[in-house]
Write a protein that holds these residues in place. Structure first.
Motif, PDB file in Angstrom:
ATOM      1  N   THR A 106       9.603  -6.738 -45.189  1.00 49.11           N
ATOM      2  CA  THR A 106       8.801  -6.535 -43.978  1.00 49.11           C
ATOM      3  C   THR A 106       7.322  -6.438 -44.306  1.00 49.11           C
ATOM      4  O   THR A 106       6.474  -7.025 -43.611  1.00 49.11           O
ATOM      5  CB  THR A 106       9.264  -5.266 -43.242  1.00 49.11           C
ATOM      6  OG1 THR A 106      10.645  -5.396 -42.894  1.00 49.11           O
ATOM      7  CG2 THR A 106       8.449  -5.047 -41.973  1.00 49.11           C
ATOM      8  N   ALA A 107       6.992  -5.695 -45.379  1.00 48.37           N
ATOM      9  CA  ALA A 107       5.588  -5.601 -45.782  1.00 48.37           C
ATOM     10  C   ALA A 107       5.052  -6.964 -46.199  1.00 48.37           C
ATOM     11  O   ALA A 107       3.900  -7.317 -45.906  1.00 48.37           O
ATOM     12  CB  ALA A 107       5.441  -4.590 -46.919  1.00 48.37           C
ATOM     13  N   HIS A 112       4.266  -9.051 -43.068  1.00 48.71           N
ATOM     14  CA  HIS A 112       3.016  -8.663 -42.421  1.00 48.71           C
ATOM     15  C   HIS A 112       1.808  -9.161 -43.212  1.00 48.71           C
ATOM     16  O   HIS A 112       0.808  -9.593 -42.624  1.00 48.71           O
ATOM     17  CB  HIS A 112       2.958  -7.149 -42.240  1.00 48.71           C
ATOM     18  CG  HIS A 112       3.893  -6.636 -41.185  1.00 48.71           C
ATOM     19  ND1 HIS A 112       3.942  -7.159 -39.904  1.00 48.71           N
ATOM     20  CD2 HIS A 112       4.824  -5.650 -41.203  1.00 48.71           C
ATOM     21  CE1 HIS A 112       4.849  -6.529 -39.192  1.00 48.71           C
ATOM     22  NE2 HIS A 112       5.407  -5.613 -39.965  1.00 48.71           N
ATOM     23  N   SER A 117       1.464 -12.855 -42.567  1.00 53.32           N
ATOM     24  CA  SER A 117       1.067 -13.181 -41.197  1.00 53.32           C
ATOM     25  C   SER A 117      -0.448 -13.135 -41.011  1.00 53.32           C
ATOM     26  O   SER A 117      -0.962 -13.659 -40.024  1.00 53.32           O
ATOM     27  CB  SER A 117       1.745 -12.234 -40.208  1.00 53.32           C
ATOM     28  OG  SER A 117       1.254 -10.909 -40.351  1.00 53.32           O
ATOM     29  N   ASP A 118      -1.155 -12.538 -41.962  1.00 57.16           N
ATOM     30  CA  ASP A 118      -2.620 -12.564 -41.922  1.00 57.16           C
ATOM     31  C   ASP A 118      -3.181 -13.868 -42.478  1.00 57.16           C
ATOM     32  O   ASP A 118      -4.381 -14.137 -42.350  1.00 57.16           O
ATOM     33  CB  ASP A 118      -3.199 -11.393 -42.726  1.00 57.16           C
ATOM     34  CG  ASP A 118      -2.944 -10.039 -42.075  1.00 57.16           C
ATOM     35  OD1 ASP A 118      -2.802 -10.004 -40.844  1.00 57.16           O
ATOM     36  OD2 ASP A 118      -2.881  -9.038 -42.808  1.00 57.16           O
ATOM     37  N   VAL A 168       7.297 -13.857 -37.931  1.00 55.21           N
ATOM     38  CA  VAL A 168       6.228 -13.512 -37.005  1.00 55.21           C
ATOM     39  C   VAL A 168       5.493 -14.792 -36.631  1.00 55.21           C
ATOM     40  O   VAL A 168       5.193 -15.619 -37.500  1.00 55.21           O
ATOM     41  CB  VAL A 168       5.228 -12.510 -37.628  1.00 55.21           C
ATOM     42  CG1 VAL A 168       4.006 -12.340 -36.730  1.00 55.21           C
ATOM     43  CG2 VAL A 168       5.889 -11.169 -37.856  1.00 55.21           C
ATOM     44  N   GLN A 227       2.037 -15.548 -34.959  1.00 54.70           N
ATOM     45  CA  GLN A 227       0.796 -14.945 -34.486  1.00 54.70           C
ATOM     46  C   GLN A 227       0.222 -15.695 -33.284  1.00 54.70           C
ATOM     47  O   GLN A 227      -0.514 -15.114 -32.484  1.00 54.70           O
ATOM     48  CB  GLN A 227      -0.250 -14.920 -35.627  1.00 54.70           C
ATOM     49  CG  GLN A 227       0.119 -14.015 -36.790  1.00 54.70           C
ATOM     50  CD  GLN A 227      -0.052 -12.542 -36.465  1.00 54.70           C
ATOM     51  OE1 GLN A 227       0.018 -12.125 -35.317  1.00 54.70           O
ATOM     52  NE2 GLN A 227      -0.290 -11.729 -37.499  1.00 54.70           N
ATOM     53  N   PHE A 231       7.799 -11.566 -32.635  1.00 55.53           N
ATOM     54  CA  PHE A 231       8.493 -11.148 -33.857  1.00 55.53           C
ATOM     55  C   PHE A 231       9.977 -11.397 -33.640  1.00 55.53           C
ATOM     56  O   PHE A 231      10.495 -11.179 -32.538  1.00 55.53           O
ATOM     57  CB  PHE A 231       8.262  -9.672 -34.167  1.00 55.53           C
ATOM     58  CG  PHE A 231       9.173  -9.144 -35.252  1.00 55.53           C
ATOM     59  CD1 PHE A 231       8.869  -9.354 -36.588  1.00 55.53           C
ATOM     60  CD2 PHE A 231      10.354  -8.480 -34.926  1.00 55.53           C
ATOM     61  CE1 PHE A 231       9.718  -8.895 -37.594  1.00 55.53           C
ATOM     62  CE2 PHE A 231      11.213  -8.011 -35.922  1.00 55.53           C
ATOM     63  CZ  PHE A 231      10.875  -8.214 -37.267  1.00 55.53           C
TER      64      PHE A 231
END
Length: 361
Positions: free
Chosen positions: A222-223, A226, A229-230, A247, A249, A254
């Motif tokens: 999960t980390a 994230h 996703s940036d 994800v 964006q 999600f």
């Protein structure tokens, strides 16, 4: 037949592919039903065997079987394995090979023997670096090619990014081709950030959880999701038996999907089937949850068959599975989870596709 897809400038092009692929082709020979790993000095008889194109062909066949007009740029050896793979890909699966080349004498098609052991497999491969690079195949096609500059017209490309960026990838992205990418295990364990720098060219990134955590220096899937996703509009982390998380964006979605609960015959190429299926659903504009569940389903159906490329289920295989689920009184949970298929499966999905045969003589 579907209507011509628009090229990046918005004009329809009958010759433009939905998906452009390039990479190394293998001839795969898969043994299944091993009771134990081989031991030096002993002979083990297996319960099953299949053969067919592998490597980049896994992605090409999986995509073509979902109706994507697929163009493959690869190198075939001038040998039995190369001729056999070319015949299957072009003749049986309808994949465009106009960007592909046959190598000069002396270079043979790489061969992989896969030993399926439970839910994993061991691979033994013989091969050499191809005589043409990806950039040469795509940016400098042979004069006889009808490609007309596919990187400038392809609706999407599914690529394997590595430490050395490919020039064609930047040109394709600049022309409007939607880039879907995955990445391989780094045997040096350096996990260079140079690889993630290439995500600026990509629409989506689909690593497995081990790769995702290693490249992002995180300790949970999960980390890692994230963090990724940036860097890219759509991030997907595949988790094997634990399914996948994603994800988007661009839409704020999600989603997570479980893996299909199914007995594994051969896991070869399941990740490739997942990626190609996700691309097909993405190009169709499905919601993220449907894209993820569809890809997980296709990958799960593929592990019931021998080999990578020819285990891909296609619409015929998905339709066959859904008919069984719809008729099974005990499959209510599956009907709820995959109910969207009732509106997605084509009216005429065709029969289940050809499977990997025993090696031809």
């Amino acid at each position: 037949m579907s209507e011509p897809l628009p090229t990046p400038d918005g004009t329809p092009d009958d010759d433009a592919p939905d998906l452009l692929l390039t990479g190394l082709l293998f001839y795969d020979l898969v043994f299944t039903g091993l009771g134990q790993p081989p031991v030096p000095g002993e002979e083990i008889w297996t319960q099953g065997m299949g053969s067919g194109p592998g490597g980049i062909a896994n992605l090409a066949v999986a995509a073509a079987r979902f109706g994507l007009r697929t163009s493959l740029a690869t190198v075939f050896g001038d040998d039995f394995y190369g001729r056999y793979c070319r015949g299957v890909l072009a003749g049986q699966e309808g994949i465009d090979l106009s960007l592909s080349r046959t190598a000069p004498a002396g270079w043979h098609t790489p061969v992989t023997v896969s030993l399926a052991l439970g839910e994993d497999r061991a691979l033994v491969t013989n091969g050499h670096e191809p005589p043409y690079s990806q950039d040469e195949l795509i940016l400098d096609p042979p004069p006889s090619s009808s490609s007309r500059g596919y990187p400038l017209a392809a609706r999407s490309a599914l690529v394997h990014i590595g430490s050395e960026p490919q020039q064609w990838l930047a040109k394709a992205a600049a022309s409007g081709t939607k880039i879907f990418a995955d990445v391989g295990w780094d045997p040096s364990r350096q996990w260079s950030s140079d690889v993630l720098d290439q995500l600026s060219l990509c629409h989506a990134f689909l690593p497995n959880e081990g790769e995702a955590m290693a490249y992002t220096r995180t300790d949970t899937p999960t980390a890692a999701l994230h963090a990724l996703s940036d860097l890219v509009p759509v991030a997907v982390v595949t988790r094997g038996r634990d399914g996948a998380i994603a994800v988007d964006q661009s839409t704020g979605e999600f989603a997570e999907a479980g893996a299909l609960d199914i007995d594994v015959l051969d896991a070869t190429g399941a990740g490739d089937v997942f990626g190609a299926s996700f691309v097909a659903a993405s190009l169709a504009g499905w919601p993220l949850a449907e894209r993820l569940r569809f890809a997980a389903l296709a990958a799960g159906l593929s592990v019931r068959r021998h080999g990578g490329a020819l285990a891909a289920p296609g619409w015929g295989g998905v339709a066959e599975w859904w008919r069984g689920v719809a008729a099974d009184p005990g499959a209510e949970a599956l009907r709820r989870e995959f109910g969207f298929l009732a509106d997605r499966i084509p009216t005429d999905p065709g029969p289940p596709p050809p499977r990997a045969p025993v090696t031809p003589p």
